[in-house]
Design a protein around this motif. Structure first.
Motif, short mmCIF file in Angstrom:
data_model
loop_
_atom_site.label_atom_id
_atom_site.label_comp_id
_atom_site.label_asym_id
_atom_site.label_seq_id
_atom_site.Cartn_x
_atom_site.Cartn_y
_atom_site.Cartn_z
N ARG A 103 0.81 -1.23 0.00
CA ARG A 103 0.00 0.00 0.00
C ARG A 103 0.84 1.27 0.00
NH1 ARG A 103 -5.27 -0.73 2.00
NH2 ARG A 103 -6.14 -1.84 0.25
N LEU A 161 2.44 1.93 -3.30
CA LEU A 161 1.43 2.47 -4.21
C LEU A 161 1.22 3.95 -3.94
CD1 LEU A 161 -1.61 0.02 -4.48
CD2 LEU A 161 -0.07 0.75 -6.28
N SER A 203 1.82 7.16 -6.34
CA SER A 203 0.69 8.03 -6.69
C SER A 203 1.03 9.49 -6.47
CB SER A 203 -0.53 7.70 -5.82
OG SER A 203 -0.76 6.33 -5.79
N VAL A 204 1.65 9.76 -5.32
CA VAL A 204 2.00 11.14 -5.00
C VAL A 204 3.05 11.67 -5.97
CG1 VAL A 204 3.05 12.63 -3.26
CG2 VAL A 204 1.40 10.90 -2.56
N VAL A 213 1.93 12.88 -9.62
CA VAL A 213 1.25 14.15 -9.86
C VAL A 213 2.01 15.35 -9.32
CG1 VAL A 213 -1.09 13.26 -10.11
CG2 VAL A 213 -0.19 13.71 -7.83
N ASN A 214 3.18 15.10 -8.70
CA ASN A 214 4.00 16.21 -8.21
C ASN A 214 5.41 16.09 -8.77
OD1 ASN A 214 2.38 17.67 -5.92
ND2 ASN A 214 2.01 15.49 -5.62
N ARG A 239 6.83 15.96 3.69
CA ARG A 239 5.53 16.09 3.03
C ARG A 239 4.97 14.71 2.69
NH1 ARG A 239 1.15 18.14 1.41
NH2 ARG A 239 0.58 18.35 -0.78
N GLU A 288 3.71 13.06 5.80
CA GLU A 288 2.44 13.63 6.23
C GLU A 288 1.28 13.11 5.37
OE1 GLU A 288 2.60 18.03 6.59
OE2 GLU A 288 0.82 17.94 5.34
N LEU A 289 1.53 13.03 4.06
CA LEU A 289 0.47 12.58 3.15
C LEU A 289 0.10 11.12 3.37
CD1 LEU A 289 1.58 14.29 -0.17
CD2 LEU A 289 -0.63 14.60 0.94
N LEU A 290 1.13 10.29 3.57
CA LEU A 290 0.88 8.85 3.69
C LEU A 290 0.61 8.43 5.12
CD1 LEU A 290 3.65 7.57 1.27
CD2 LEU A 290 1.24 7.87 0.80
#
Lengths: 98, 222
Positions: free
Chosen positions: A15, A18, A22-23, A26-27, A34, A37-39
């Motif tokens: 996971r 993945l 994904s992050v 698009v960046n 960062r 924090e996102l994951l």
């Protein structure tokens, strides 16, 4: 059936991996904090999955110093982009077939 | 969990991470509604000041308005006062709107678990500010040159462009609001002298409609 499953990439089974891909897709560039924090994962966990992806040459790791603080950023490689796109297509096909 | 459910879950997560990491999705619809109401109140107030001015300047006729819209006009009784009042009203509307929007957006971001000052909100802000500040400076220059009739269309056009530019970094819906403001600004440019009316529609009515749609779409259910 086996043929379709074979297209799923083992490197993306997890996971968190993945999520990292994904992050990054698009960046342009994402910093360690960062990403964390996102994951919503721990330092060690993130680092180990990143290095697995780095070994596959899907992710480019850039370490540098901002002032005195070490700063690590990640970028997706061309190979990584293609591998992830193939993986997504495989996932989609798998869902369609069933 | 079956294999299929797991894959579906994976895809859902991928989608949400892509969105969350690249877009600032915590704009508040409620702030759109409040901003619109404040703008309408400002327009009514400005209109009443204008009317008072027409009364004072003894002609009292409406068509007088359009005659001093186009070009430099001679200084008359209370004219610079009026300009000062109108600029003051505009600044007041702007300050209240920005204040309310920032407050509600911070609140919304907390609710979404999104941080208020990260890469995505910075990108949103920078890309919105470039057209917006250019438009603002342009409008101030127009006022300085007594080209008052152009102020409303210019601000609407630049505001529309700012929203369209910002839409890449937030909920896509804002793009339609931007296009609507842009079209309205161009219409106003073709019928100079009705600036206040178009301003009221753009900053008032459109914001209220947009805010209501966003509120119903994203906030009420959560």
């Amino acid at each position: 059936m086996k043929g379709i499953i074979a297209h799923l990439n083992k490197a993306f089974e997890n996971r968190i991996r993945l999520g990292i891909m994904s992050v990054l897709l698009v960046n342009d560039e994402v910093e360690f904090n960062r990403m964390k924090e996102l994951l919503d994962v721990s330092d060690g966990n993130l680092a180990s999955h990143i290095s697995a992806l780095e070994k596959e040459e899907y992710v480019l790791v850039k370490k540098q110093f901002v002032g005195k603080k070490p700063n690590t950023t990640y970028k997706v490689t061309k190979l990584g982009k293609k591998a992830f796109a193939d993986h997504l297509t495989a996932l989609e096909n798998l869902l369609k077939k069933k | 969990m079956t294999e299929q459910e797991k894959h579906l879950q994976d895809l859902k997560e991928i989608r949400s991470l892509m969105e969350k990491s690249s877009k600032f999705i915590s704009l508040s619809g409620l702030s759109g509604i409040i901003t619109g109401v404040v703008a309408l109140a400002g327009a009514v107030l400005a209109y009443s000041r204008l009317q008072a001015y027409w009364m004072r300047s003894d002609s009292g006729r409406f068509n007088e308005y359009s005659s001093f819209i186009h070009t430099a006009i001679p200084e008359r009784m209370g004219w610079s006062n009026l300009v000062f009042e109108l600029v003051l009203i505009a600044c007041g509307v702007l300050a209240i709107s920005v204040g309310v929007s920032v407050y509600l957006t911070v609140k919304q971001a907390k609710k979404n678990g999104q941080s208020i000052w990260d890469k995505s909100s910075q990108m949103l802000l920078i890309n919105m500010m470039i057209p917006l500040v250019s438009g603002g400076v342009f409008a101030l220059i127009l006022i300085k040159q007594d080209l008052f009739g152009l102020v409303a269309p210019v601000t609407l056009i630049f505001y529309g462009l700012a929203l369209i530019n910002a839409s890449k970094y937030t909920l896509h819906d804002i793009r339609y609001l931007g296009i609507a403001q842009l079209v309205l600004g161009l219409m106003n440019a073709a019928s100079i002298g009705y600036g206040l009316f178009y301003w009221g529609i753009g900053f008032g009515v459109f914001h209220i409609i947009y805010g209501t749609v966003m509120y119903l779409k994203y906030e009420r259910k959560s």
